[in-house]
Design an enzyme around this catalytic site. Structure first.
Site, mmCIF file in Angstrom:
data_model
loop_
_atom_site.group_PDB
_atom_site.id
_atom_site.type_symbol
_atom_site.label_atom_id
_atom_site.label_comp_id
_atom_site.label_asym_id
_atom_site.label_seq_id
_atom_site.Cartn_x
_atom_site.Cartn_y
_atom_site.Cartn_z
ATOM 1 N N ARG A 76 5.830 6.721 -3.013
ATOM 2 C CA ARG A 76 7.198 5.010 -2.378
ATOM 3 C C ARG A 76 6.100 4.352 -3.840
ATOM 4 O O ARG A 76 4.502 4.499 -3.577
ATOM 5 C CB ARG A 76 6.070 4.576 -1.391
ATOM 6 C CG ARG A 76 5.891 3.114 -0.461
ATOM 7 C CD ARG A 76 7.967 2.484 -0.966
ATOM 8 N NE ARG A 76 8.123 1.929 -0.565
ATOM 9 C CZ ARG A 76 8.250 0.206 -1.037
ATOM 10 N NH1 ARG A 76 7.437 0.654 -2.370
ATOM 11 N NH2 ARG A 76 8.190 -1.022 -0.513
ATOM 12 N N HIS A 89 3.268 -1.259 -5.531
ATOM 13 C CA HIS A 89 4.364 -2.325 -4.689
ATOM 14 C C HIS A 89 3.689 -2.914 -4.014
ATOM 15 O O HIS A 89 1.745 -2.118 -3.891
ATOM 16 C CB HIS A 89 5.570 -2.292 -4.245
ATOM 17 C CG HIS A 89 4.561 -1.673 -2.712
ATOM 18 N ND1 HIS A 89 4.409 -0.130 -2.301
ATOM 19 C CD2 HIS A 89 5.197 -2.154 -1.041
ATOM 20 C CE1 HIS A 89 4.074 0.158 -1.180
ATOM 21 N NE2 HIS A 89 4.678 -0.968 -0.619
ATOM 22 N N HIS A 149 2.893 -7.072 -1.338
ATOM 23 C CA HIS A 149 3.803 -7.694 -0.246
ATOM 24 C C HIS A 149 3.490 -8.178 0.457
ATOM 25 O O HIS A 149 1.996 -8.605 0.450
ATOM 26 C CB HIS A 149 4.557 -6.173 0.044
ATOM 27 C CG HIS A 149 4.191 -5.758 1.578
ATOM 28 N ND1 HIS A 149 2.882 -5.639 2.049
ATOM 29 C CD2 HIS A 149 4.720 -4.037 0.636
ATOM 30 C CE1 HIS A 149 2.815 -4.818 2.608
ATOM 31 N NE2 HIS A 149 3.147 -3.512 1.671
ATOM 32 N N GLU A 151 -0.316 -3.778 5.605
ATOM 33 C CA GLU A 151 0.810 -2.946 6.151
ATOM 34 C C GLU A 151 0.085 -2.101 7.303
ATOM 35 O O GLU A 151 -1.761 -1.856 6.931
ATOM 36 C CB GLU A 151 0.769 -2.605 4.772
ATOM 37 C CG GLU A 151 1.581 -0.752 5.666
ATOM 38 C CD GLU A 151 2.599 -0.624 4.518
ATOM 39 O OE1 GLU A 151 2.413 -1.089 2.595
ATOM 40 O OE2 GLU A 151 1.759 0.087 3.669
ATOM 41 N N HIS A 170 -0.450 -1.021 -3.589
ATOM 42 C CA HIS A 170 -0.834 0.166 -3.245
ATOM 43 C C HIS A 170 0.511 1.000 -3.450
ATOM 44 O O HIS A 170 1.421 0.908 -3.488
ATOM 45 C CB HIS A 170 -0.579 -0.215 -1.356
ATOM 46 C CG HIS A 170 -0.557 -0.180 -0.609
ATOM 47 N ND1 HIS A 170 -0.370 -1.602 -0.801
ATOM 48 C CD2 HIS A 170 1.168 -0.481 -0.362
ATOM 49 C CE1 HIS A 170 0.878 -2.504 -0.077
ATOM 50 N NE2 HIS A 170 1.501 -1.319 0.826
ATOM 51 N N GLU A 228 11.662 -4.256 4.391
ATOM 52 C CA GLU A 228 10.696 -3.601 3.333
ATOM 53 C C GLU A 228 11.620 -3.635 1.951
ATOM 54 O O GLU A 228 10.784 -3.012 0.686
ATOM 55 C CB GLU A 228 10.934 -2.095 3.392
ATOM 56 C CG GLU A 228 9.911 -1.463 3.953
ATOM 57 C CD GLU A 228 8.600 -0.970 3.007
ATOM 58 O OE1 GLU A 228 7.729 -1.224 3.537
ATOM 59 O OE2 GLU A 228 9.281 0.363 2.093
#
Ligand code: MN
Ligand code: MN
Length: 417
Positions: A124, A127, A129, A133, A172, A195
């Site tokens: 993944r 990124h 945000h 999380e 992360h 997402e």
């Protein structure tokens, strides 16, 4: 036979046995004005519950307790059920993701959930945000990294039953390890989170002029020609080497985070261990990194009841991992709604709304309860009643003192039938 099947069969046989007796003239005596308590209770025992029109039989069968509600249910609560199996699965080379947010489950304003699969070696993408999380590993193994604004980096491996918590804005990565990658549940502390709105490393660089990148990264423009042209999101990669090698390669203890951003939830000693099952509660008291999400991992034996209770400080967002459940939510004004839950379903309980959960299957019921708070908090109906002067309980509920004395005094119970 499970408690659920006994319950269902009992009610269905009532339906069959009395339908004929109540046909024709029998219903003529029912007063047209309003419904007595008895009429509401027996409404399903005559033709009133018949359903000759179109029906989605598969959906009906999934939620028998909503289709043919217990007579104690009443009113029109906002949804308390959804399933990850109803949403689009975004499949990319290397894995997939899907999400249940406030768009799918509008009452859930505190938490949005995502499930994600990464095959062995797949990333993944790096990124960050706007939301915090929280994650629970459902399957397999993964390596995670999270970078702190103070210049420190955390690199760790997680397996089934482990958690991580990445604070908002902290970049992360997650990478699937051998032998078969991983699947995990993500919970974000904003119901509207998506997402699709994360900030991707490659996406930013693709939208920055090469001239600026060259100056910033101190890399000649000619060497930037292979940068991805858009965000990668999920993509395949080689399985990394041992964890210690990765940690050492980036600078070892000198650059390592002081905080552990992972936690072994399933491996911990249960917070409550009862004859009917157990509960593991993880909040910031024992997992300091998890500043905004408190969580419970519950295992209940067949027939067990998660006692009547509510949470004073947050709504509850549930993810069902395995087994079969029935949950009833009481939402004041006499409103109550019962729904049935299976693996991969999401449950929701409004803040302070009373609720209980039954294991209706023949296997263990396993589910997660998540709260947007730093501290798990629960009010047990039993414990409350057992702390009151007997006369007070007696005057309210018309119970004898000997009956009141039988009410269990321990909170956080999981009760056997
Ligand atoms: Mn993330
Ligand atoms: Mn609860």
């Amino acid at each position: 036979m499970s408690t659920n099947s006994k319950y269902r069969m009992g009610r269905r046989s009532i339906l069959g046995a009395t339908a004929a007796a109540l046909s024709a003239g029998a219903l003529g005596s029912v007063k047209a004005l309003g419904q007595t308590r008895e009429q509401v209770k027996t409404g399903e025992a005559n033709r009133s519950a018949s359903n000759p029109g179109p029906a989605n039989k598969a959906l009906e069968a999934l939620n028998p307790d909503s289709y043919l509600p217990p007579p104690t249910d009443r009113g029109d609560l906002a949804p308390i059920w959804y399933s990850f199996d109803l949403v689009h699965r975004r499949i990319q080379y290397g894995g997939w993701t899907r999400q249940v947010t406030s768009r799918e489950l509008p009452p859930s304003q505190d938490i949005a959930g995502v499930t994600m699969r990464l095959t062995a070696g797949s990333y993944r993408e790096l990124h960050w945000h706007i939301a915090n999380e929280w994650a629970y590993m459902l399957n397999g193994n993964a390596r995670v990294t999270v970078f702190e604004p103070n210049g420190k980096i955390f690199i760790g491996d997680v397996s089934e039953g482990d958690l991580w918590f990445f604070p908002a804005g902290h970049p992360h990565s997650i990478q699937g390890l051998g032998p078969d990658g991983c699947e995990f549940l993500l919970a974000f502390d904003q119901g509207t989170f998506s997402e699709y709105t994360t900030f991707l490393l490659s996406g930013w660089l693709a939208h920055t002029p090469r001239r600026v990148l060259s100056q910033n990264l101190a890399i000649p423009e000619a060497d930037l020609s292979k940068l991805p042209e858009s965000g990668l999101y999920i993509f395949p990669g080689p399985i990394p080497g041992p964890l210690e090698e990765d940690r050492k390669a980036v600078g070892g203890p000198a650059v390592a985070s002081k905080l552990d951003f992972t936690f072994r939830m399933k491996a911990m000693t249960p917070t409550a261990d009862r004859p009917g099952g157990d509960a593991r509660i993880v909040d910031s008291q024992i997992f300091p990194a998890s500043k905004t999400i408190a969580a419970g991992l519950f295992t209940m034996k067949p027939g067990a009841l998660r006692e009547l209770h509510w949470h004073p400080n947050a709504s509850e967002w549930q993810y069902y991992i395995g087994g079969s459940a029935r949950m009833t939510v009481f939402a004041s004004e006499g409103q109550a709604h019962t729904m049935d839950y299976k693996a991969n379903d999401v449950g929701y309980v409004p803040q302070v709304a009373g609720h209980y959960i039954e294991n209706t299957g023949n296997d263990d019921l396993v589910f997660l309860s998540l709260f947007k708070t730093d501290r798990f908090s629960e009010v047990s109906l039993n414990q409350w009643l057992s702390r009151l002067p007997v006369q007070m309980t007696r005057n309210h509920l018309h119970l004898s003192p000997s009956a009141i004395a039988r009410i269990p005094q321990i909170g956080n119970n999981i009760l056997l039938p």
